[in-house]
Design an enzyme around this catalytic site. Sequence first.
Site, short mmCIF file in Angstrom:
data_model
loop_
_atom_site.label_atom_id
_atom_site.label_comp_id
_atom_site.label_asym_id
_atom_site.label_seq_id
_atom_site.Cartn_x
_atom_site.Cartn_y
_atom_site.Cartn_z
CB THR A 1 5.40 2.21 5.73
OG1 THR A 1 4.11 2.69 5.43
CG2 THR A 1 5.64 0.90 5.04
NE ARG A 49 -5.47 0.73 3.22
CZ ARG A 49 -4.21 1.13 3.40
NH1 ARG A 49 -3.47 0.61 4.36
NH2 ARG A 49 -3.69 2.05 2.61
N GLY A 52 -3.06 -2.34 2.19
CA GLY A 52 -2.43 -1.28 1.41
C GLY A 52 -1.36 -1.80 0.48
CG ASP A 53 1.88 0.83 -0.65
OD1 ASP A 53 1.39 1.05 0.48
OD2 ASP A 53 2.95 1.32 -1.02
CB THR A 79 6.61 4.90 3.10
OG1 THR A 79 5.87 5.68 4.05
CG2 THR A 79 7.75 5.76 2.58
N GLY A 80 3.58 5.68 2.18
CA GLY A 80 2.69 6.80 1.87
C GLY A 80 1.25 6.36 1.69
N GLY A 130 -1.20 4.38 0.51
CA GLY A 130 -1.08 3.07 -0.12
C GLY A 130 -1.89 2.92 -1.40
#
Lengths: 302, 302
Positions: free
Chosen positions: A169, A197, A199-200, A220-221, A223
């Site tokens: 990210t 999908r 993510g965050d 970041t990571g 999600g």
Amino acid sequence: MNNFTLAIHGGSCWIAPAEITPEREKIFYAALDEALTTGFDLLVRGGTALDAAQTAVMYLEDNPLFNAGRGSAFNYNQFHEMDAAIMCGQRGRAGAVANVRNVRNPVALARMVLDKTNNVLLTGQGAEAFGREHNLRFEEDAYFYTEERFQELQRTKRQAPACNTGKGTVGAVALDMFGNMAAATSTGGFPNKNYGRIGDSPIIGSGTYANNRACAVSCTGDGEYFMQAVAAYDVYCLMEYKGLSLREACELVVLDKINNAGGKGGMIAVDTQGNAALVFNCDVMFRASKDARGECQMGILP
Amino acid sequence: MNNFTLAIHGGSCWIAPAEITPEREKIFYAALDEALTTGFDLLVRGGTALDAAQTAVMYLEDNPLFNAGRGSAFNYNQFHEMDAAIMCGQRGRAGAVANVRNVRNPVALARMVLDKTNNVLLTGQGAEAFGREHNLRFEEDAYFYTEERFQELQRTKRQAPACNTGKGTVGAVALDMFGNMAAATSTGGFPNKNYGRIGDSPIIGSGTYANNRACAVSCTGDGEYFMQAVAAYDVYCLMEYKGLSLREACELVVLDKINNAGGKGGMIAVDTQGNAALVFNCDVMFRASKDARGECQMGILP
């Protein structure tokens, strides 16, 4: 003069520390330095937090080293689906896009959503059509091809389908000299991702949040953990409702809450005084920050 | 015996009070009563909050009166794109889907995401493919056709393109006798929506949130305002970090924050004691709640 600050990240946990040779480290540091300088120079010249955060993220999107824009991961169907968000802490307005293809700079499309619509989140072909109507820059598939990402997909496919590794990210948060804040995040998703999908990163409150009253945050990571923790807005609430400092709030969310749930990743954040927090609970987070008082941080390993 | 509670909503602001004739009012009340009873009976028999919330929402999805599932609004391209989310307050796990077509019960697909994947939000054809692999029930376009929604689209098209009216949504929140909470929300979007727009309903923290520590929340209204306010998680944070009661927290978010920003809508919520709050700042919110102590509310107008 008020303090002003820019912090950036180039993702966390997506590369093993052993793979960062001295040569690659040099290349990564040069990229982080250029992204930081590009955005910070804007702030020095009286630019807005919104423009500085967007500019830094666009640099990172254009650089194939990072999993966003040009260097995006290949999904399950061997193409690139990208997400991005940007939020203005002054007006509380946000724009975001998800699952867009062939968009050179997803964060620029998110900015168009913020500036030119009453919506927050547009997706897929609809978001692309909106971008085309506003003359956004598109690129052919070949532009997004990098040999390294393609090999990464092949490795991932040999493992489990739609496995949740590779958390690349990019993001930026800024406080400008007028006291306004902004946050921006962009991602190419994880290799072999499937089923549309999201993510965050493009979710306001989870991967991206900014509010002039307290902070701007980009995550970041993993999600899904950041989504269920509503991580970025949690930092805001811990500061605003509980009186925690920026660092205390970021550490509580990343090192306690998300860590205890089993999630890996990190976040960058700035507060109203121009303090920057760069917090993560894994082996690697590409990160840098700089402020008007001369405070400067840059790092990859813990 | 612990208290247990179910609250439901059938959307807010999507119909003018004058359009609710005594005959229609009777029909609406009967539908609310049946949705509430269906979910509440589950709780009485020792069912989980997650199942009760899902069951109530599925009833509302199946009823063409409400803008979700069968009664979904037509989008700009004259088909139905639906969103839904469900969250388990015990495990902190959520599942959500956005922009899905021909899915009879989008909340059931969201539940599959929660139960059978490590993801939170799946979208579009990817989410549909996931549902087909797990034998989810799909319906032809004709199933979703209602004359009233089609006429609504024609009226909306004569006004501005992609205008942001018609805020139909359905939702349910529950506390079960084991002290576990859940929230679920489902929507057909607004008539004439365009560009793959996603609102607050499937966004964890904005339209839907549940956490056994404090509350479960489901929102309805101007999605973009609820997204930028991170409304559902804000209720949680105001209770958990600032010590507000459920009612105080819901009123602060809906009647102060969202109202002052110019947004219209409402939310239903339950707390750990089984109290229910049904709060809105507009002319109409279809709503009902019932608890094990015999407390019962049902209403449409303020």
